[in-house]
Scaffold this active site. Structure first.
Site, short mmCIF file in Angstrom:
data_model
loop_
_atom_site.label_atom_id
_atom_site.label_comp_id
_atom_site.label_asym_id
_atom_site.label_seq_id
_atom_site.Cartn_x
_atom_site.Cartn_y
_atom_site.Cartn_z
N ARG A 66 0.80 -1.23 0.00
CA ARG A 66 0.00 0.00 0.00
C ARG A 66 0.83 1.28 0.00
O ARG A 66 0.60 2.19 -0.80
CB ARG A 66 -0.92 0.04 1.23
CG ARG A 66 -2.16 -0.77 1.10
CD ARG A 66 -2.54 -1.39 2.41
NE ARG A 66 -1.57 -2.41 2.76
CZ ARG A 66 -1.62 -3.68 2.33
NH1 ARG A 66 -2.64 -4.08 1.62
NH2 ARG A 66 -0.67 -4.56 2.62
N THR A 67 1.76 1.38 0.93
CA THR A 67 2.48 2.65 1.10
C THR A 67 3.30 2.95 -0.15
O THR A 67 3.32 4.08 -0.64
CB THR A 67 3.38 2.57 2.35
OG1 THR A 67 2.62 2.02 3.42
CG2 THR A 67 3.88 3.95 2.74
N LYS A 96 26.60 -4.34 0.93
CA LYS A 96 28.07 -4.30 1.06
C LYS A 96 28.52 -3.49 2.27
O LYS A 96 29.70 -3.23 2.46
CB LYS A 96 28.68 -3.68 -0.21
CG LYS A 96 28.31 -4.38 -1.48
CD LYS A 96 28.90 -3.63 -2.68
CE LYS A 96 27.98 -3.66 -3.87
NZ LYS A 96 28.31 -2.63 -4.86
N ARG A 119 11.20 3.87 3.72
CA ARG A 119 10.74 2.84 4.67
C ARG A 119 11.94 2.02 5.08
O ARG A 119 12.72 1.56 4.22
CB ARG A 119 9.68 1.93 4.04
CG ARG A 119 9.41 0.72 4.93
CD ARG A 119 8.21 -0.07 4.55
NE ARG A 119 6.99 0.66 4.83
CZ ARG A 119 5.78 0.10 4.83
NH1 ARG A 119 5.64 -1.19 4.59
NH2 ARG A 119 4.71 0.83 5.08
N HIS A 147 4.62 5.40 11.85
CA HIS A 147 4.19 5.36 10.45
C HIS A 147 3.24 6.55 10.31
O HIS A 147 2.03 6.40 10.20
CB HIS A 147 3.49 4.02 10.19
CG HIS A 147 3.31 3.67 8.74
ND1 HIS A 147 3.47 4.59 7.72
CD2 HIS A 147 2.95 2.50 8.14
CE1 HIS A 147 3.24 3.98 6.56
NE2 HIS A 147 2.93 2.71 6.79
N1 CP Z 1 -0.35 -0.15 5.80
C1 CP Z 1 0.87 -0.40 5.29
O1 CP Z 1 1.88 0.21 5.69
O2 CP Z 1 0.86 -1.35 4.33
P1 CP Z 1 2.13 -1.78 3.47
O3 CP Z 1 3.11 -2.43 4.42
O4 CP Z 1 1.61 -2.70 2.42
O5 CP Z 1 2.73 -0.51 2.90
#
Ligand code: CP
Length: 323
Positions: A66-67, A96, A119, A147
């Site tokens: 999603r993100t 590395k 991320r 998040h």
């Molecule tokens: N909600 C969420 O962070 O989903 P993903 O890990 O698929 O990005």
């Protein structure tokens, strides 16, 4: 480590690392009002060129459905040049031994990106990145800690459903120790009003961190903890379900002790309010049965679309400012 700047009503040129950067409800409302405009762009099916002079890089060191795609979609709907990179942990020079700081500096040089979306499995990754970056960083999930863009999309979904963001009883259920979405959402609900009540529902071993509970309580938020979902299901406006996060458990047997501890099924839903909504950041494993997907109170699919609108809003506000 705290290197982030407070927003003080202006997002332009700033990294978005934590919900703690907000000083007022008004700042969140600026994002929501911008997201309302972004929703219209998508609904008209006309790609906008607001960000046509900008390049946006995405560096993902952890899996994402999603993100990753909603940031990519957001950048493309606004006409930006996109550099989407999945699999940083497997295919970049991190393998590395390259440090995150060097990777961030390198990606800026090699792509001329104006903004980097990150991320990463480390709790302080976004702070490290922001400290070492020439351009704003957006935290797209940092370890077990935060998040923040998920919290924005979650609250936008709540706002769309209830036409308000306060006076709500929200139960957060599941892995509150390892899950990062609940931590950011709890902080955001607390910012939006003292009349929001948060009920944390988890097994004893997966309770929300004490530091978070203390922060919420000291800001005047009504917080309650239980391990019994049955006790609260008929009292809440929003049921925010999360996955037990197997990847963070050191031993399989520890995970097995709590796997499947909560299941949202028809029987449980029959006791919930008619206007309650069910949310989940996803992915789900088996904590919400598929029989619930057609219940009009299930919002976890619509919830994802809120991610597109709110992430478009954040890209616009950070790169172009509020006007
Ligand atoms: N909600 C969420 O962070 O989903 P993903 O890990 O698929 O990005």
């Amino acid at each position: 480590m705290k290197t982030f700047k407070k927003f003080n009503n202006s997002f332009r040129g700033k990294s978005f690392i934590s919900i703690n950067q907000f000083s007022s409800k008004k700042e969140v409302e600026i994002i929501f009002n911008t997201a309302d405009q972004m929703k219209k762009i998508v609904e008209k099916r006309k790609v906008n060129d607001l960000l046509k002079k900008y390049c946006i890089a995405q560096l993902f060191y952890q899996p994402s459905t999603r993100t990753f795609t909603s940031f990519l979609g957001a950048a493309k709907w606004l006409g930006a040049l996109t550099i989407p990179i999945h699999g940083m942990s497997e295919y970049s020079s991190a393998v590395k031994g390259e440090s995150l700081a060097d990777s961030i500096k390198s990606i800026y040089q090699t792509t001329a990106a104006d903004l980097i979306i990150l991320r990463h499995p480390d709790d302080d990754s976004s702070e490290v990145a922001a400290k070492n970056s020439y351009v704003p960083i957006i935290n797209a999930g940092s370890g077990k800690k935060e998040h923040p863009t998920q919290a924005i999309l979650d609250l936008f979904t709540i706002r769309e459903s209830f036409k308000k963001t306060d006076n709500l009883k929200v139960a957060m259920v599941g892995d509150l120790k390892n899950g990062r979405t609940v931590k950011s959402l709890a902080l955001l609900l607390s910012l939006m009003g003292k009349n929001n009540k948060i009920i944390f529902v988890s097994p004893g071993s997966l309770r929300a961190p004490l530091a978070l509970l203390n922060q919420l309580k000291s800001s005047g938020t009504d917080v309650w903890e239980t391990d019994d979902l049955n006790q609260v299901i008929d009292k809440i406006d929003c049921l925010y379900v999360t996955r037990i996060q197997k990847e963070w458990f050191a031993k399989e047997e520890e995970y097995q002790k709590v796997a499947g501890c909560y299941t949202i099924d028809k029987k449980l839903m029959s006791r919930a309010k008619k206007k309650m909504i069910v949310m989940h950041p996803l992915p789900r494993v088996n904590e919400i049965t598929e029989e619930i997907d057609t219940d009009p109170r299930s919002f976890y699919f619509e919830q994802m679309r809120s991610g597109l609108y709110t992430r478009m809003a954040l890209l616009k506000l950070i790169l172009l400012g509020n006007n």
